[in-house]
Design an enzyme around this catalytic site. Structure first.
Site, PDB file in Angstrom:
ATOM      1  N   ASP A 216      36.331 -15.989  15.086  1.00  0.00           N
ATOM      2  CA  ASP A 216      37.392 -16.179  14.109  1.00  0.00           C
ATOM      3  C   ASP A 216      38.155 -17.484  14.382  1.00  0.00           C
ATOM      4  O   ASP A 216      38.464 -17.813  15.528  1.00  0.00           O
ATOM      5  CB  ASP A 216      38.357 -14.984  14.233  1.00  0.00           C
ATOM      6  CG  ASP A 216      39.385 -14.925  13.126  1.00  0.00           C
ATOM      7  OD1 ASP A 216      38.977 -14.789  11.954  1.00  0.00           O
ATOM      8  OD2 ASP A 216      40.589 -15.022  13.427  1.00  0.00           O
ATOM      9  N   GLU A 267      23.259 -16.428  29.785  1.00  0.00           N
ATOM     10  CA  GLU A 267      22.975 -15.573  30.950  1.00  0.00           C
ATOM     11  C   GLU A 267      22.289 -14.277  30.518  1.00  0.00           C
ATOM     12  O   GLU A 267      21.741 -13.548  31.342  1.00  0.00           O
ATOM     13  CB  GLU A 267      24.278 -15.177  31.665  1.00  0.00           C
ATOM     14  CG  GLU A 267      24.977 -16.310  32.372  1.00  0.00           C
ATOM     15  CD  GLU A 267      26.399 -15.893  32.765  1.00  0.00           C
ATOM     16  OE1 GLU A 267      26.697 -14.670  32.799  1.00  0.00           O
ATOM     17  OE2 GLU A 267      27.202 -16.801  33.000  1.00  0.00           O
TER      18      GLU A 267
HETATM   19  C1  NOJ Z   1      39.995 -15.580   9.390  1.00  0.00           C
HETATM   20  C2  NOJ Z   1      39.709 -14.179   8.984  1.00  0.00           C
HETATM   21  O1  NOJ Z   1      38.487 -14.142   8.293  1.00  0.00           O
HETATM   22  C3  NOJ Z   1      40.877 -13.749   8.148  1.00  0.00           C
HETATM   23  O2  NOJ Z   1      40.634 -12.534   7.506  1.00  0.00           O
HETATM   24  C4  NOJ Z   1      42.090 -13.679   9.043  1.00  0.00           C
HETATM   25  O3  NOJ Z   1      43.223 -13.379   8.268  1.00  0.00           O
HETATM   26  C5  NOJ Z   1      42.323 -15.005   9.745  1.00  0.00           C
HETATM   27  N1  NOJ Z   1      41.128 -15.568  10.253  1.00  0.00           N
HETATM   28  C6  NOJ Z   1      43.284 -14.841  10.895  1.00  0.00           C
HETATM   29  O4  NOJ Z   1      42.651 -14.194  11.957  1.00  0.00           O
END
Ligand code: NOJ
Length: 553
Positions: A216, A267
């Site tokens: 993310d 790994e």
């Molecule tokens: C990207 C994620 O896909 C989204 O849903 C989220 O709100 C933001 N990152 C923050 O983590």
């Protein structure tokens, strides 16, 4: 257009050509019946995914979380939130997926934690300058009494990126940085303790047997030295910035982190993979995420956000193959996810809707459903013929449109609250999906509860209805996935064909692929034999917004 041959990257790792299906756990299947989907629900529906013909699933976060941003606010990276089940439920789901030949990728949220994470709670209790505060980005405010935030950065969800705390002695205190909601404080990734902690988190899930991670906000983890002021040129740049250097997106230092993680994954056996969520303005920049010693894949958001225009789609495909090819990585392809308007609606919008803004009862430019669905089916028919790895988002195989009439009182996306209802946000693509037309909550569970209301007309899109209809979107997906496998289209070269300005046309070995984005039918000539069509048509002229795979006699 000249014939241009472009090659996908060599190599036999599974992720180079896999079709990966995104499960948004809270909206997929709800075994407990509390209105929020869960891991036992996922397990119970794996047969339908095997039947669909995908290679892997990616699960959006199910770790312990107060759910202020639907799980993208993690309080414990090594446990499952009771809403979704237990670690034992996860292990059961993983084993059941593997038994069906389906690989499993989990979501890792390393840019920020929840404000309920034990580290952040410790930071609040500790003193300015302490090691506890140094795990996050705390700064003194400006102004005589520190009442002005340290800089002018704007949060992706609206408002500023800084929130002021009250010190343990009750006085107004320091500020902490959050690119997203105040409940999502950003880690300080220059701190070795943070890096070591996440190596441990990676190993925790790798040891359990996951096949990889979707990372993310992979482009946000390092901030420019000195945290200089920055004003984005427009709101639509909020998740990635324009061409200019944005002090919190795509900073050079992020690449060291991926190189480090690449070694951790290496790994382990079985080609474990990292896929970066990096919203970057150009494909050239995006390809830097997947150099040989960094991530394995990164989402192709320039492709996803390309409008329904033949020249633009051809251009983004050509640039993707070229830029990813240069670094030896496969391109990925994606049309929908949990952050954008579903492509069965987005491709027919008549007004601009920036990424993440959503569409709601009062929005302008609402799409025509039939046009949107026709374009979505054609777009998918093109995508699944491209070399590389494709991501699908749950419900798109049913042709689900965006839920556009969710009443205000049900909305949950922080975007809606942080902008005082100015931006609807992402709830419209997150509504629990329909399985059975005549069941409670369309078979999402047995109680009829649903954390977001399901539109009344969705029985038409229910899986059992589509299962029974050979012309359905579901059958189109199954056919495309089966043929893609049969003709081994995930790897190999692409040769462009010239069928005019309004067509997207290319050849993959013996398989010809075409979509007609023009206003007039596109005649292919009588030496063609169709393999499959996005929607059935007679004769050899491809109608507007239709696509097909065919061979030539
Ligand atoms: C990207 C994620 O896909 C989204 O849903 C989220 O709100 C933001 N990152 C923050 O983590």
């Amino acid at each position: 257009m000249t014939e241009l041959e472009q090659f996908a990257a060599p190599g036999s790792e599974w992720w180079r050509s896999a079709v990966i299906y995104q499960i948004y756990p809270r909206s997929f299947a709800d075994a407990s019946g509390d209105g929020i989907g869960d891991l036992p629900g996922v397990t119970s529906r794996l047969d339908s995914l095997q039947d669909l013909g995908i290679d892997a699933i990616w699960l959006s976060p199910f770790m312990t979380s107060p759910q202020k941003d639907a799980g993208y606010d993690v309080a414990d990276y090594r446990d499952v939130d009771p809403l979704f089940g237990t670690l034992a439920d996860f292990d059961t789901m993983l084993a059941a997926a593997h038994a069906r030949g389906i690989r499993v990728i989990v979501d890792l949220v390393p840019n920020h934690s929840s404000d309920q994470h034990v580290w952040f709670q410790q930071a609040l209790k500790a003193a300015p300058g302490s090691p506890e505060r140094a795990r996050y980005i705390f700064r003194d405010g400006k102004g005589e009494n520190g009442e002005i935030p340290p800089n002018n950065w704007e949060s992706v969800f609206g408002g500023g990126q800084w929130t002021r705390i009250t010190e343990p002695d009750g006085t107004p205190g320091q500020w902490y940085l959050h690119i997203f909601d105040p409940s999502q404080p950003d880690f300080d990734w220059t701190n070795e303790e943070v890096r070591e902690e996440f190596r441990g988190v990676l190993r925790f899930w790798l040891d359990r047997g996951v096949d990889g991670f979707r990372v993310d906000v992979a482009h946000g983890m390092i901030k420019a030295d000195g945290l200089p002021d920055y004003t984005p040129p427009s709101e639509s740049d909020s998740m990635g910035g324009g061409e200019d250097d944005v002090p919190y997106w795509g900073q050079e230092g992020v690449h060291d982190i991926y190189r480090d993680w690449h070694k951790v994954l290496a790994e382990y056996d079985g080609d474990r993979a990292l896929c970066g969520e990096a919203w970057l303005p150009t494909l050239k920049k995006t390809a830097l995420w997947v150099r040989p010693d960094e991530m394995h894949q990164t989402f192709n958001f320039p492709y996803m956000m390309t409008e329904w225009d033949a020249e633009k789609v051809r251009g983004v495909i050509r640039d993707s193959l070229e830029e990813f090819g240069k670094v030896g990585a496969p391109s990925t392809w994606v049309l929908s996810n949990h952050d954008v308007i579903r492509h069965a609606s987005r491709l027919a919008l008549t007004a601009d809707s920036p990424q993440g803004d959503g569409i709601g009862p009062k929005s302008a430019g609402k799409p025509d459903e039939a046009t949107g669905l026709a374009r979505a089916r054609a777009a998918t028919t093109i995508m699944l013929a491209l070399p590389g790895s494709s991501y699908l988002y749950q419900g798109e195989e049913l042709g689900l449109p965006e839920a556009m009439e969710i009443p205000d009182e049900f909305r949950q996306d922080p975007t809606w609250f942080r902008t005082n209802g100015e931006r609807y946000g992402r709830d419209g693509c997150r509504v629990p999906i329909p399985w059975e037309a005549d069941a409670a909550a369309y078979g999402f569970n047995t109680t009829g509860d649903s954390w977001l209301p399901q539109p009344e007309e969705w029985s038409r899109f229910a899986r059992d209805v589509e299962e029974a209809d050979p012309a359905s979107t579901l059958h189109m997906y199954k056919t495309l996935l089966g043929m893609r496998r049969e003709f081994e289209l995930g790897n190999g070269s692409l040769v462009w064909e010239d069928l005019g300005e309004s067509a997207i046309a290319f050849r993959r070995g013996d398989v010809y692929v075409v979509a007609n984005l023009g206003a007039e039918p596109l005649e292919l000539g009588d030496d063609v034999t169709f393999i499959t069509q996005s929607q059935r048509f007679d004769g050899t002229a491809v109608p507007t917004d239709h696509a097909a795979w065919y061979t030539k006699n």
